[in-house]
Scaffold this active site. Structure first.
Site, mmCIF file in Angstrom:
data_model
loop_
_atom_site.group_PDB
_atom_site.id
_atom_site.type_symbol
_atom_site.label_atom_id
_atom_site.label_comp_id
_atom_site.label_asym_id
_atom_site.label_seq_id
_atom_site.Cartn_x
_atom_site.Cartn_y
_atom_site.Cartn_z
ATOM 1 N N CYS A 5 -68.983 59.132 -30.226
ATOM 2 C CA CYS A 5 -67.671 59.600 -30.699
ATOM 3 C C CYS A 5 -66.472 58.749 -30.296
ATOM 4 O O CYS A 5 -65.759 58.212 -31.143
ATOM 5 C CB CYS A 5 -67.424 61.016 -30.207
ATOM 6 S SG CYS A 5 -68.637 62.233 -30.743
ATOM 7 N N SER A 22 -64.583 66.888 -28.435
ATOM 8 C CA SER A 22 -65.644 67.649 -29.106
ATOM 9 C C SER A 22 -65.600 69.122 -28.720
ATOM 10 O O SER A 22 -65.276 69.474 -27.576
ATOM 11 C CB SER A 22 -67.020 67.078 -28.745
ATOM 12 O OG SER A 22 -67.132 65.733 -29.134
ATOM 13 N N ARG A 57 -64.166 56.279 -32.843
ATOM 14 C CA ARG A 57 -62.829 56.691 -33.290
ATOM 15 C C ARG A 57 -61.761 55.687 -32.861
ATOM 16 O O ARG A 57 -60.772 55.471 -33.579
ATOM 17 C CB ARG A 57 -62.528 58.097 -32.753
ATOM 18 C CG ARG A 57 -63.402 59.143 -33.412
ATOM 19 C CD ARG A 57 -63.568 60.414 -32.577
ATOM 20 N NE ARG A 57 -64.726 61.140 -33.077
ATOM 21 C CZ ARG A 57 -64.681 62.041 -34.056
ATOM 22 N NH1 ARG A 57 -63.534 62.360 -34.620
ATOM 23 N NH2 ARG A 57 -65.790 62.623 -34.466
ATOM 24 N N LYS A 66 -60.560 66.697 -34.905
ATOM 25 C CA LYS A 66 -60.948 66.246 -33.561
ATOM 26 C C LYS A 66 -60.404 64.844 -33.260
ATOM 27 O O LYS A 66 -60.618 63.914 -34.024
ATOM 28 C CB LYS A 66 -62.480 66.265 -33.462
ATOM 29 C CG LYS A 66 -63.042 65.562 -32.234
ATOM 30 C CD LYS A 66 -64.556 65.542 -32.276
ATOM 31 C CE LYS A 66 -65.110 64.522 -31.304
ATOM 32 N NZ LYS A 66 -66.569 64.471 -31.310
ATOM 33 N N HIS A 88 -60.334 62.973 -29.662
ATOM 34 C CA HIS A 88 -61.296 62.361 -28.730
ATOM 35 C C HIS A 88 -60.919 60.952 -28.272
ATOM 36 O O HIS A 88 -61.785 60.120 -28.000
ATOM 37 C CB HIS A 88 -62.719 62.363 -29.314
ATOM 38 C CG HIS A 88 -63.746 62.658 -28.253
ATOM 39 N ND1 HIS A 88 -65.033 63.050 -28.519
ATOM 40 C CD2 HIS A 88 -63.661 62.624 -26.895
ATOM 41 C CE1 HIS A 88 -65.701 63.234 -27.396
ATOM 42 N NE2 HIS A 88 -64.885 62.989 -26.386
ATOM 43 N N ASP A 146 -68.771 59.707 -37.980
ATOM 44 C CA ASP A 146 -68.432 58.889 -36.810
ATOM 45 C C ASP A 146 -69.617 58.186 -36.175
ATOM 46 O O ASP A 146 -69.451 57.207 -35.454
ATOM 47 C CB ASP A 146 -67.704 59.740 -35.766
ATOM 48 C CG ASP A 146 -68.599 60.789 -35.105
ATOM 49 O OD1 ASP A 146 -69.650 61.144 -35.686
ATOM 50 O OD2 ASP A 146 -68.243 61.269 -34.011
ATOM 51 N N ASN A 147 -70.816 58.682 -36.392
ATOM 52 C CA ASN A 147 -72.032 58.039 -35.869
ATOM 53 C C ASN A 147 -73.230 58.766 -36.461
ATOM 54 O O ASN A 147 -73.078 59.733 -37.215
ATOM 55 C CB ASN A 147 -72.089 58.059 -34.334
ATOM 56 C CG ASN A 147 -71.830 59.401 -33.700
ATOM 57 O OD1 ASN A 147 -70.833 59.594 -33.015
ATOM 58 N ND2 ASN A 147 -72.713 60.366 -33.936
ATOM 59 N N ASP A 187 -68.606 64.581 -37.929
ATOM 60 C CA ASP A 187 -69.092 64.308 -36.577
ATOM 61 C C ASP A 187 -70.604 64.471 -36.507
ATOM 62 O O ASP A 187 -71.130 65.560 -36.751
ATOM 63 C CB ASP A 187 -68.409 65.283 -35.605
ATOM 64 C CG ASP A 187 -68.516 64.838 -34.162
ATOM 65 O OD1 ASP A 187 -69.491 64.154 -33.814
ATOM 66 O OD2 ASP A 187 -67.624 65.172 -33.379
ATOM 67 N N ASP A 188 -71.304 63.400 -36.215
ATOM 68 C CA ASP A 188 -72.768 63.401 -36.061
ATOM 69 C C ASP A 188 -73.509 63.627 -37.381
ATOM 70 O O ASP A 188 -74.643 64.121 -37.371
ATOM 71 C CB ASP A 188 -73.222 64.476 -35.066
ATOM 72 C CG ASP A 188 -72.921 64.112 -33.616
ATOM 73 O OD1 ASP A 188 -72.233 63.105 -33.386
ATOM 74 O OD2 ASP A 188 -73.371 64.845 -32.719
ATOM 75 N N LYS A 210 -77.977 58.800 -33.191
ATOM 76 C CA LYS A 210 -76.781 58.728 -32.355
ATOM 77 C C LYS A 210 -77.107 58.118 -31.000
ATOM 78 O O LYS A 210 -78.130 58.451 -30.388
ATOM 79 C CB LYS A 210 -76.215 60.142 -32.172
ATOM 80 C CG LYS A 210 -75.011 60.242 -31.245
ATOM 81 C CD LYS A 210 -74.536 61.677 -31.142
ATOM 82 C CE LYS A 210 -73.319 61.799 -30.233
ATOM 83 N NZ LYS A 210 -72.811 63.193 -30.173
ATOM 84 N N HIS A 223 -71.432 68.278 -35.486
ATOM 85 C CA HIS A 223 -71.781 68.173 -34.070
ATOM 86 C C HIS A 223 -72.199 69.553 -33.568
ATOM 87 O O HIS A 223 -71.596 70.562 -33.929
ATOM 88 C CB HIS A 223 -70.546 67.675 -33.318
ATOM 89 C CG HIS A 223 -70.785 67.268 -31.902
ATOM 90 N ND1 HIS A 223 -71.216 68.147 -30.929
ATOM 91 C CD2 HIS A 223 -70.633 66.073 -31.281
ATOM 92 C CE1 HIS A 223 -71.313 67.509 -29.776
ATOM 93 N NE2 HIS A 223 -70.971 66.247 -29.954
#
Length: 466
Positions: free
Chosen positions: A73, A156, A77, A131, A133, A293-294, A33-34, A312, A222
């Site tokens: 996010c 998150s 996903r 996660k 989301h 994810d990004n 994540d991130d 992001k 994240h």
């Protein structure tokens, strides 16, 4: 031993040999994540160390033009799960925010057919640990979207009462779920990476005798950053002292300085998964893919997009091109750098092909089969790839060219082969290319308008609680 008995014995051995060779592969997708394009040492990073992921890259392929379908996010996903651009499935945004929040009435529609459901149709066991989301209401949870097992967070880990803007958001306690049951509220986030990893390893051990799909979407890196005590070794005394003063709050700024440690624990987790596959005799027949994810958040102290522009939330390359490593010994060439354009949306049709499953034929699926691309037998199957920010169509890449647009009007053109950092706008020099790419944008906008599906929605949505 008579001839008939010998014949039956040989036939049985040949049957077992054939089916052993024809056994469908297992699939493991690790989704952080991130994490930015420059946040792996095998991608040139010096601010982190990722020896297990680097080894995975040496034994497999490093994908340098691998994209998610959104720079935040929830839509990112949704695309991975459905093989579709987020706008096509109504998941480009949350109800009132860029992503889904606690108690959001919106979620991934139960009628969508996820990658987990596709693989279940071919006899796969499916597990998700991390996660989600894509909706926190019961109708939207992973167990309703094709996963046999689930342990993790519905969104998150910063959607919690310690958020810096809690006065604005009024977030409830953060729920930790096992299946559809909330087992803890506000779990100690220092242990999330470790607990998720332990459940993933247990899943491998329990399902080693049948094909499986394992999805591990880590909540980290994240913000706020958390690591288990083992990975706090070497952290400066002033940081430790500051964290000891949190007293029920979360010191985001100080925790930013745990980035190297957070990535180290993610790397450890990857190693645990790879070791579990090997010790259970699954190493040679499992595809493992690692990506994010990004891109990295704009104001991060250490997270990096490397040579890419943006972060992001943006549709520059730094927001949507992700550091990606894939490994399948003996099938995907080892030590290769593959710069062909591929996306998370491609995983659904590609995994379906390899598993002997059917891709849904009653709906548009944007992903393509990239197996020939991964093996080096063919180039990208994508004539064009599209960039969205929320519901807005913001750009398109075709080959080496990328066009940025605002309300359909071209504003920037870059040659990514020569200028991956998107520094030199050559729009005026190449009006013909801009016109061709603008045509892709127009046609795609029309296609989405004609072939889109709604997100799910429930009445009287309430935050999850024990």
């Amino acid at each position: 031993m008579n001839v008939k008995t010998l014949f039956l014995l040989v036939s049985l051995c040949l049957w077992h040999l054939h089916h052993a060779e024809a056994a469908p592969p297992n699939f493991v997708v690790i989704f952080t994540d991130d994490q930015g394009y420059g946040d792996l040492s095998c991608y040139g990073a010096t601010h982190v160390s990722t020896p297990r992921i680097d080894r995975m890259a040496a034994e497999g392929a490093r994908l340098t033009s691998f994209y998610v379908a959104a720079p935040v996010c929830t839509p990112s996903r949704a695309a991975l799960m459905t093989g579709c651009y987020p706008k096509r499935v109504g998941m480009a945004m949350g109800s009132n925010f860029g992503v889904l929040l606690a108690g959001d009435p919106k979620g991934l529609h139960p009628n969508e057919i996820t990658i987990a459901e596709v693989l279940k149709s071919a006899g796969y066991r499916t597990g998700m640990f991390g996660k989600w989301h894509l909706g926190d209401q019961p109708e939207f949870l992973p167990t309703r979207q094709g996963f046999d097992e689930y342990f993790g967070l519905p969104y998150s880990h910063d959607i919690h009462p310690f958020h810096p803007q809690q006065q604005r958001f009024q977030f409830p306690p953060l729920p930790l779920l096992d299946g559809e049951t909330v087992v803890e509220l506000d779990p100690d986030a220092d242990y999330l990476t470790r607990r998720i990893t332990q459940r993933a390893v247990k899943f491998i051990e329990q399902h080693k005798d049948a094909p499986f799909f394992l999805y591990i979407p880590h909540p980290i890196p994240h913000a706020p950053l958390h690591v288990s005590p083992r990975f706090m070794e070497g952290v400066s005394e002033d940081v430790v002292a500051k964290l000891e003063e949190e007293e029920g709050q979360i010191d985001y700024k100080t925790r930013d300085r745990l980035f190297r440690q957070a990535i180290a624990e993610i790397d450890w987790s990857v190693g645990q998964v790879l070791d579990a596959l090997k010790s259970n005799g699954l190493d040679e027949n499992t595809i493992v893919l690692f990506t994010s994810d990004n891109g990295p958040p704009k104001n991060s102290l250490f997270a990096s997009a490397g040579p890419l522009r943006g972060n992001k939330g943006t549709t520059f390359e730094g927001g949507m091109r992700e550091p990606t490593v894939i490994r399948w010994p003996g099938k995907i060439p080892a030590g290769v750098v593959n710069d062909q354009l591929m996306t998370t949306m491609d995983l659904l049709p590609t995994f379906a092909l390899l598993a002997g499953a059917e891709v849904p034929s009653d709906r548009v699926i944007d992903g393509k089969n990239i197996w020939p691309t991964l093996t080096g037998e063919a180039g990208t199957p994508h004539e064009a790839f599209f960039y969205h920010s929320g519901n807005a169509l913001k750009g398109v890449r075709s080959g080496e060219w990328k066009l940025h647009a605002n309300n359909g009007k071209p504003v920037m053109l870059f040659n990514l082969k020569d200028d991956v950092g998107e520094k030199n706008n050559v729009l005026k020099e190449h009006p013909d290319i801009a016109e061709r790419l603008s045509g892709y944008l127009s046609d795609f906008a029309d296609d989405i308008a004609q072939h889109s599906r709604p997100a799910g929605s429930v009445e009287d949505a309430k935050p999850l609680s024990k």
